[in-house]
Scaffold this motif. Structure first.
Motif, PDB file in Angstrom:
ATOM      1  N   ARG A 133       0.820  -1.221   0.000  1.00 37.65           N
ATOM      2  CA  ARG A 133       0.000   0.000   0.000  1.00 37.65           C
ATOM      3  C   ARG A 133       0.851   1.267   0.000  1.00 37.65           C
ATOM      4  NH1 ARG A 133      -4.668  -0.926   4.280  1.00 37.65           N
ATOM      5  NH2 ARG A 133      -5.534   0.906   3.261  1.00 37.65           N
ATOM      6  N   GLY A 134       2.154   1.112   0.192  1.00 40.37           N
ATOM      7  CA  GLY A 134       3.057   2.244   0.033  1.00 40.37           C
ATOM      8  C   GLY A 134       3.497   2.888   1.336  1.00 40.37           C
ATOM      9  N   ILE A 135       4.483   3.743   1.205  1.00 41.47           N
ATOM     10  CA  ILE A 135       5.138   4.362   2.356  1.00 41.47           C
ATOM     11  C   ILE A 135       4.185   5.241   3.157  1.00 41.47           C
ATOM     12  CG2 ILE A 135       6.056   6.443   1.233  1.00 41.47           C
ATOM     13  CD1 ILE A 135       8.096   4.205   3.542  1.00 41.47           C
ATOM     14  N   ASN A 136       3.301   5.943   2.489  1.00 42.44           N
ATOM     15  CA  ASN A 136       2.368   6.814   3.218  1.00 42.44           C
ATOM     16  C   ASN A 136       1.460   6.018   4.141  1.00 42.44           C
ATOM     17  OD1 ASN A 136       3.456   9.059   2.030  1.00 42.44           O
ATOM     18  ND2 ASN A 136       1.837   9.290   0.500  1.00 42.44           N
ATOM     19  N   LYS A 137       0.960   4.893   3.651  1.00 45.90           N
ATOM     20  CA  LYS A 137       0.063   4.062   4.476  1.00 45.90           C
ATOM     21  C   LYS A 137       0.837   3.441   5.641  1.00 45.90           C
ATOM     22  CE  LYS A 137      -3.806   2.313   5.597  1.00 45.90           C
ATOM     23  NZ  LYS A 137      -4.824   3.174   6.195  1.00 45.90           N
ATOM     24  N   MET A 138       2.087   3.002   5.377  1.00 42.24           N
ATOM     25  CA  MET A 138       2.885   2.420   6.465  1.00 42.24           C
ATOM     26  C   MET A 138       3.190   3.472   7.532  1.00 42.24           C
ATOM     27  SD  MET A 138       5.482  -0.119   4.448  1.00 42.24           S
ATOM     28  CE  MET A 138       5.563   0.801   2.909  1.00 42.24           C
ATOM     29  N   ALA A 139       3.547   4.658   7.108  1.00 37.93           N
ATOM     30  CA  ALA A 139       3.834   5.735   8.057  1.00 37.93           C
ATOM     31  C   ALA A 139       2.585   6.123   8.842  1.00 37.93           C
ATOM     32  CB  ALA A 139       4.399   6.951   7.321  1.00 37.93           C
ATOM     33  N   GLN A 140       1.449   6.164   8.149  1.00 38.84           N
ATOM     34  CA  GLN A 140       0.183   6.469   8.814  1.00 38.84           C
ATOM     35  C   GLN A 140      -0.114   5.425   9.886  1.00 38.84           C
ATOM     36  OE1 GLN A 140      -3.192   6.664   6.145  1.00 38.84           O
ATOM     37  NE2 GLN A 140      -4.657   6.482   7.837  1.00 38.84           N
ATOM     38  N   LYS A 141       0.134   4.161   9.569  1.00 40.10           N
ATOM     39  CA  LYS A 141      -0.146   3.080  10.512  1.00 40.10           C
ATOM     40  C   LYS A 141       0.739   3.212  11.751  1.00 40.10           C
ATOM     41  CE  LYS A 141      -2.594  -0.561  11.296  1.00 40.10           C
ATOM     42  NZ  LYS A 141      -3.807  -0.304  12.009  1.00 40.10           N
ATOM     43  N   VAL A 142       2.005   3.581  11.573  1.00 41.67           N
ATOM     44  CA  VAL A 142       2.889   3.800  12.721  1.00 41.67           C
ATOM     45  C   VAL A 142       2.349   4.946  13.569  1.00 41.67           C
ATOM     46  CG1 VAL A 142       5.213   4.566  13.422  1.00 41.67           C
ATOM     47  CG2 VAL A 142       4.958   2.836  11.636  1.00 41.67           C
ATOM     48  N   GLU A 144      -0.792   5.954  13.807  1.00 41.44           N
ATOM     49  CA  GLU A 144      -2.003   5.494  14.494  1.00 41.44           C
ATOM     50  C   GLU A 144      -1.652   4.664  15.734  1.00 41.44           C
ATOM     51  OE1 GLU A 144      -4.282   3.289  11.633  1.00 41.44           O
ATOM     52  OE2 GLU A 144      -4.682   5.065  10.392  1.00 41.44           O
ATOM     53  N   GLU A 145      -0.693   3.758  15.559  1.00 42.09           N
ATOM     54  CA  GLU A 145      -0.305   2.902  16.688  1.00 42.09           C
ATOM     55  C   GLU A 145       0.346   3.722  17.800  1.00 42.09           C
ATOM     56  OE1 GLU A 145      -1.457   0.025  16.963  1.00 42.09           O
ATOM     57  OE2 GLU A 145      -1.997  -0.406  14.897  1.00 42.09           O
ATOM     58  N   ALA A 146       1.116   4.759  17.434  1.00 39.50           N
ATOM     59  CA  ALA A 146       1.738   5.620  18.445  1.00 39.50           C
ATOM     60  C   ALA A 146       0.674   6.377  19.236  1.00 39.50           C
ATOM     61  CB  ALA A 146       2.711   6.598  17.784  1.00 39.50           C
ATOM     62  N   VAL A 150      -0.215   6.145  23.269  1.00 39.56           N
ATOM     63  CA  VAL A 150      -0.317   7.310  24.156  1.00 39.56           C
ATOM     64  C   VAL A 150      -1.639   7.284  24.917  1.00 39.56           C
ATOM     65  CG1 VAL A 150      -0.540   9.835  24.197  1.00 39.56           C
ATOM     66  CG2 VAL A 150       1.256   8.761  22.816  1.00 39.56           C
ATOM     67  N   ILE A 151      -2.716   6.961  24.227  1.00 38.39           N
ATOM     68  CA  ILE A 151      -4.031   6.896  24.873  1.00 38.39           C
ATOM     69  C   ILE A 151      -4.030   5.843  25.974  1.00 38.39           C
ATOM     70  CG2 ILE A 151      -6.457   6.247  24.511  1.00 38.39           C
ATOM     71  CD1 ILE A 151      -6.164   7.588  21.687  1.00 38.39           C
ATOM     72  N   GLU A 152      -3.484   4.669  25.669  1.00 42.42           N
ATOM     73  CA  GLU A 152      -3.446   3.594  26.671  1.00 42.42           C
ATOM     74  C   GLU A 152      -2.506   3.924  27.834  1.00 42.42           C
ATOM     75  OE1 GLU A 152      -5.561   1.298  26.943  1.00 42.42           O
ATOM     76  OE2 GLU A 152      -6.466   1.675  24.986  1.00 42.42           O
ATOM     77  N   LEU A 160      -3.688  -3.719  27.667  1.00 41.54           N
ATOM     78  CA  LEU A 160      -3.921  -2.908  26.471  1.00 41.54           C
ATOM     79  C   LEU A 160      -2.690  -2.064  26.134  1.00 41.54           C
ATOM     80  CD1 LEU A 160      -7.635  -1.706  26.872  1.00 41.54           C
ATOM     81  CD2 LEU A 160      -6.711  -3.361  25.233  1.00 41.54           C
ATOM     82  N   PHE A 161      -2.054  -1.501  27.151  1.00 38.66           N
ATOM     83  CA  PHE A 161      -0.850  -0.705  26.926  1.00 38.66           C
ATOM     84  C   PHE A 161       0.246  -1.553  26.281  1.00 38.66           C
ATOM     85  CE2 PHE A 161       3.364   0.676  28.276  1.00 38.66           C
ATOM     86  CZ  PHE A 161       3.383   1.957  27.744  1.00 38.66           C
ATOM     87  N   LYS A 162       0.490  -2.760  26.817  1.00 39.53           N
ATOM     88  CA  LYS A 162       1.541  -3.623  26.276  1.00 39.53           C
ATOM     89  C   LYS A 162       1.222  -4.068  24.846  1.00 39.53           C
ATOM     90  CE  LYS A 162       1.590  -6.368  29.919  1.00 39.53           C
ATOM     91  NZ  LYS A 162       1.966  -7.463  30.850  1.00 39.53           N
ATOM     92  N   ASN A 163      -0.058  -4.347  24.587  1.00 39.04           N
ATOM     93  CA  ASN A 163      -0.441  -4.743  23.231  1.00 39.04           C
ATOM     94  C   ASN A 163      -0.264  -3.608  22.230  1.00 39.04           C
ATOM     95  OD1 ASN A 163      -1.522  -7.585  22.860  1.00 39.04           O
ATOM     96  ND2 ASN A 163      -2.455  -6.992  24.798  1.00 39.04           N
ATOM     97  N   GLU A 164      -0.585  -2.396  22.630  1.00 41.79           N
ATOM     98  CA  GLU A 164      -0.378  -1.247  21.739  1.00 41.79           C
ATOM     99  C   GLU A 164       1.110  -0.998  21.512  1.00 41.79           C
ATOM    100  OE1 GLU A 164      -2.545  -0.054  19.877  1.00 41.79           O
ATOM    101  OE2 GLU A 164      -4.375  -0.728  20.878  1.00 41.79           O
ATOM    102  N   ALA A 165       1.925  -1.215  22.556  1.00 42.85           N
ATOM    103  CA  ALA A 165       3.382  -1.077  22.400  1.00 42.85           C
ATOM    104  C   ALA A 165       3.904  -2.099  21.396  1.00 42.85           C
ATOM    105  CB  ALA A 165       4.074  -1.234  23.751  1.00 42.85           C
ATOM    106  N   ALA A 166       3.391  -3.322  21.466  1.00 45.21           N
ATOM    107  CA  ALA A 166       3.794  -4.372  20.524  1.00 45.21           C
ATOM    108  C   ALA A 166       3.356  -4.016  19.106  1.00 45.21           C
ATOM    109  CB  ALA A 166       3.201  -5.714  20.955  1.00 45.21           C
ATOM    110  N   ASP A 167       2.137  -3.507  18.951  1.00 45.04           N
ATOM    111  CA  ASP A 167       1.656  -3.101  17.629  1.00 45.04           C
ATOM    112  C   ASP A 167       2.540  -2.006  17.037  1.00 45.04           C
ATOM    113  OD1 ASP A 167      -0.452  -4.879  17.802  1.00 45.04           O
ATOM    114  OD2 ASP A 167      -1.964  -3.347  18.279  1.00 45.04           O
ATOM    115  N   LEU A 168       2.917  -1.044  17.871  1.00 52.60           N
ATOM    116  CA  LEU A 168       3.779   0.046  17.410  1.00 52.60           C
ATOM    117  C   LEU A 168       5.136  -0.495  16.953  1.00 52.60           C
ATOM    118  CD1 LEU A 168       4.444   3.014  16.948  1.00 52.60           C
ATOM    119  CD2 LEU A 168       5.037   3.172  19.394  1.00 52.60           C
TER     120      LEU A 168
END
Length: 195
Positions: A133-142, A144-146, A150-152, A160-168
């Motif tokens: 999907r390209g660099i823009n989508k990958m950067a956007q996903k990073v 979103e995960e960041a 922060v929210i968690e 939930l915090f640890k899972n979001e850290a893993a996703d990031l």
């Protein structure tokens, strides 16, 4: 670097370590010609005592050792090379000549798996589909995960915090691959900052 090749009939021992984990991989010997070839080409070349000639590690198997750094001991008669092994190091099929398994760590294994899925264009892989999907989508996903991390962080749900850290971390590794950088390079920057 001034290496004393005169102490032992022109040969010095060379310890090879994995540059990422510092795991000792093997011991070999170099004469001055092997050392110069290693420096010039960035691939480890030894002097084989049994073959009585220069021998580039991996010349038949393709399991080369790519040089990352070269250090000399205090007596200037032993070389330490930190390298990235292409595959297993030992002729027996073991990762290390000391019979040890590869201990490079899970994040490096995950990085390798991400690279493999992208390089082989694994169609059924989320990793490859995101990459396509390209660099823009990958950067956007990073991003979103960041934000989700922060929210968690503001809440008290540790899972939930640890899972979001893993996703990031996972999405960050995909972005690194897409940009052509490695986890080792980022780790190197952090190590330099720690000096």
């Amino acid at each position: 670097m001034k290496i004393d090749f005169n102490k032992d009939n022109g040969l010095v021992p060379v310890v090879i370590q994995d540059s990422r984990t510092l795991q000792v991989l093997m011991l070999g010997y170099m004469n001055e010609e092997a050392f110069q070839k290693t420096e010039k080409e960035g691939i480890v070349t030894f002097f084989s005592r049994s073959k009585n000639r220069l021998w580039t590690k991996g010349e038949k198997s393709g399991n080369f050792l790519t040089v990352k750094s070269i250090d000399i001991d205090c007596d200037q008669d032993t070389i330490l090379i930190k390298a990235v092994p292409k595959n297993v190091v030992c002729h027996t099929g073991s990762f290390s000549c000391f019979g040890e398994k590869n201990v490079k760590g899970f994040l490096y294994e995950l990085e390798d798996k991400i690279s493999q899925r992208i390089d082989t264009k694994a169609e059924d892989s989320y990793t490859y589909s995101l990459y396509q999907r390209g660099i823009n989508k990958m950067a956007q996903k990073v991003g979103e995960e960041a934000v989700e991390l922060v929210i968690e962080a503001k809440d008290d749900n540790e899972e939930l915090f640890k899972n979001e850290a893993a996703d990031l971390m996972y999405h960050f590794l995909i972005l690194l691959k897409a940009k052509g950088f490695s986890l080792e390079e980022i780790e190197g920057i952090l190590k330099n900052r720690d000096k």
